[in-house]
Design a protein around this motif. Structure first.
Motif, PDB file in Angstrom:
ATOM      1  N   VAL A  85       0.777  -1.052  -0.158  1.00  0.00           N
ATOM      2  CA  VAL A  85      -0.188  -0.190  -0.050  1.00  0.00           C
ATOM      3  C   VAL A  85       0.944   1.225  -0.093  1.00  0.00           C
ATOM      4  CG1 VAL A  85      -1.815  -1.127   0.987  1.00  0.00           C
ATOM      5  CG2 VAL A  85      -0.417   0.040   2.424  1.00  0.00           C
ATOM      6  N   LEU A  86       2.065   1.116  -0.110  1.00  0.00           N
ATOM      7  CA  LEU A  86       2.915   2.231   0.208  1.00  0.00           C
ATOM      8  C   LEU A  86       2.773   3.152  -1.011  1.00  0.00           C
ATOM      9  CD1 LEU A  86       5.766   3.229   2.216  1.00  0.00           C
ATOM     10  CD2 LEU A  86       6.754   2.510   0.083  1.00  0.00           C
ATOM     11  N   GLY A  87       3.081   2.494  -2.286  1.00  0.00           N
ATOM     12  CA  GLY A  87       2.915   3.320  -3.436  1.00  0.00           C
ATOM     13  C   GLY A  87       1.910   4.079  -3.706  1.00  0.00           C
ATOM     14  N   PRO A  88       0.668   3.377  -3.766  1.00  0.00           N
ATOM     15  CA  PRO A  88      -0.778   4.067  -3.897  1.00  0.00           C
ATOM     16  C   PRO A  88      -0.819   5.207  -2.911  1.00  0.00           C
ATOM     17  CG  PRO A  88      -0.959   1.749  -4.017  1.00  0.00           C
ATOM     18  CD  PRO A  88       0.271   1.982  -3.435  1.00  0.00           C
ATOM     19  N   PHE A  89      -0.766   4.906  -1.774  1.00  0.00           N
ATOM     20  CA  PHE A  89      -0.864   5.983  -0.696  1.00  0.00           C
ATOM     21  C   PHE A  89       0.350   7.092  -0.612  1.00  0.00           C
ATOM     22  CE2 PHE A  89      -3.814   3.337   0.939  1.00  0.00           C
ATOM     23  CZ  PHE A  89      -4.739   4.072   1.418  1.00  0.00           C
ATOM     24  N   MET A  90       1.450   6.817  -1.159  1.00  0.00           N
ATOM     25  CA  MET A  90       2.510   7.800  -1.510  1.00  0.00           C
ATOM     26  C   MET A  90       2.227   8.549  -2.657  1.00  0.00           C
ATOM     27  SD  MET A  90       5.708   8.649  -0.224  1.00  0.00           S
ATOM     28  CE  MET A  90       6.571   7.059   0.416  1.00  0.00           C
ATOM     29  N   LEU A  91       1.278   8.253  -3.607  1.00  0.00           N
ATOM     30  CA  LEU A  91       0.848   8.954  -4.698  1.00  0.00           C
ATOM     31  C   LEU A  91       0.099   9.861  -4.396  1.00  0.00           C
ATOM     32  CD1 LEU A  91       1.115   6.244  -7.432  1.00  0.00           C
ATOM     33  CD2 LEU A  91       2.496   8.121  -7.216  1.00  0.00           C
ATOM     34  N   ILE A  92      -0.926   9.194  -3.526  1.00  0.00           N
ATOM     35  CA  ILE A  92      -2.084  10.434  -2.840  1.00  0.00           C
ATOM     36  C   ILE A  92      -1.523  11.150  -2.071  1.00  0.00           C
ATOM     37  CG2 ILE A  92      -3.927  10.091  -1.089  1.00  0.00           C
ATOM     38  CD1 ILE A  92      -4.615   7.325  -2.128  1.00  0.00           C
ATOM     39  N   ALA A  93      -0.615  11.109  -1.204  1.00  0.00           N
ATOM     40  CA  ALA A  93       0.337  12.167  -0.438  1.00  0.00           C
ATOM     41  C   ALA A  93       0.602  13.011  -1.226  1.00  0.00           C
ATOM     42  CB  ALA A  93       1.279  11.547   0.587  1.00  0.00           C
TER      43      ALA A  93
END
Length: 173
Positions: A85-93
């Motif tokens: 989930v790091l990648g998708p939530f990093m993009l959201i951030a």
């Protein structure tokens, strides 16, 4: 509640689902909830007390992105299964800064976050007995390394189109 706070809660909810499915340990969930709540409280107080007005960028977008990335990287270090989930939530951030921050600032933030992520992979990889997991981590880092700057470039292009549209609208009036 702000969009950043809502995203932090969605991240926490995602980790809760991971915990309920047996993918992460209870200590990882507790650590993540504690970090998210501390950062939400910290930013709430900064805005409530007007501390944010002392900075050149009063929305505190950069510190919020860094706090989000820090939380996700610590959680990913504590429990590898959360890396998915790091990648998708990093993009959201980073999406919160697309229209507020310059391309240069966003690229600098991405270098910092990608560098920290890479360091975390190397640090954890030193102690790994399974090189396949290490290579999978590197591939996931590579995907983020390619998508994050691409998203920043798209955001930069949209900002440019908005400026052109605003100038055209002004000329038509």
């Amino acid at each position: 509640m702000s969009h950043a706070g809502l995203s932090a809660l969605l991240y926490t909810l995602t980790l809760l689902i991971f915990f309920k499915q047996g993918f992460i340990e209870k200590t990882t969930l507790i650590a993540s909830v504690a970090m998210v709540l501390c950062f939400i409280l910290l930013f709430y107080l900064a805005f409530k007390l007007g501390i944010n007005k002392r900075f050149a960028e009063p929305t505190l977008t950069v510190p919020q992105i860094l706090a989000s990335a820090f939380t996700m990287l610590v959680v990913a270090y504590l429990d590898r299964s959360t890396q998915i989930v790091l990648g998708p939530f990093m993009l959201i951030a980073f999406s919160f800064g697309l229209f507020r921050l310059s391309t240069a600032v966003l690229l600098l933030l991405s270098v910092i976050c990608l560098g920290a992520y890479f360091a975390m992979i190397l640090l954890r990889g030193r102690h790994e007995l399974y090189p396949l997991s290490f290579y999978a981590d590197l591939m996931q880092w590579l995907v983020l390394m390619l998508t994050l700057p691409s998203m920043i470039a798209v955001g930069s292009h949209i900002r440019h189109l908005r400026r052109v549209l605003k100038a055209t609208r002004y000329q038509l009036e």
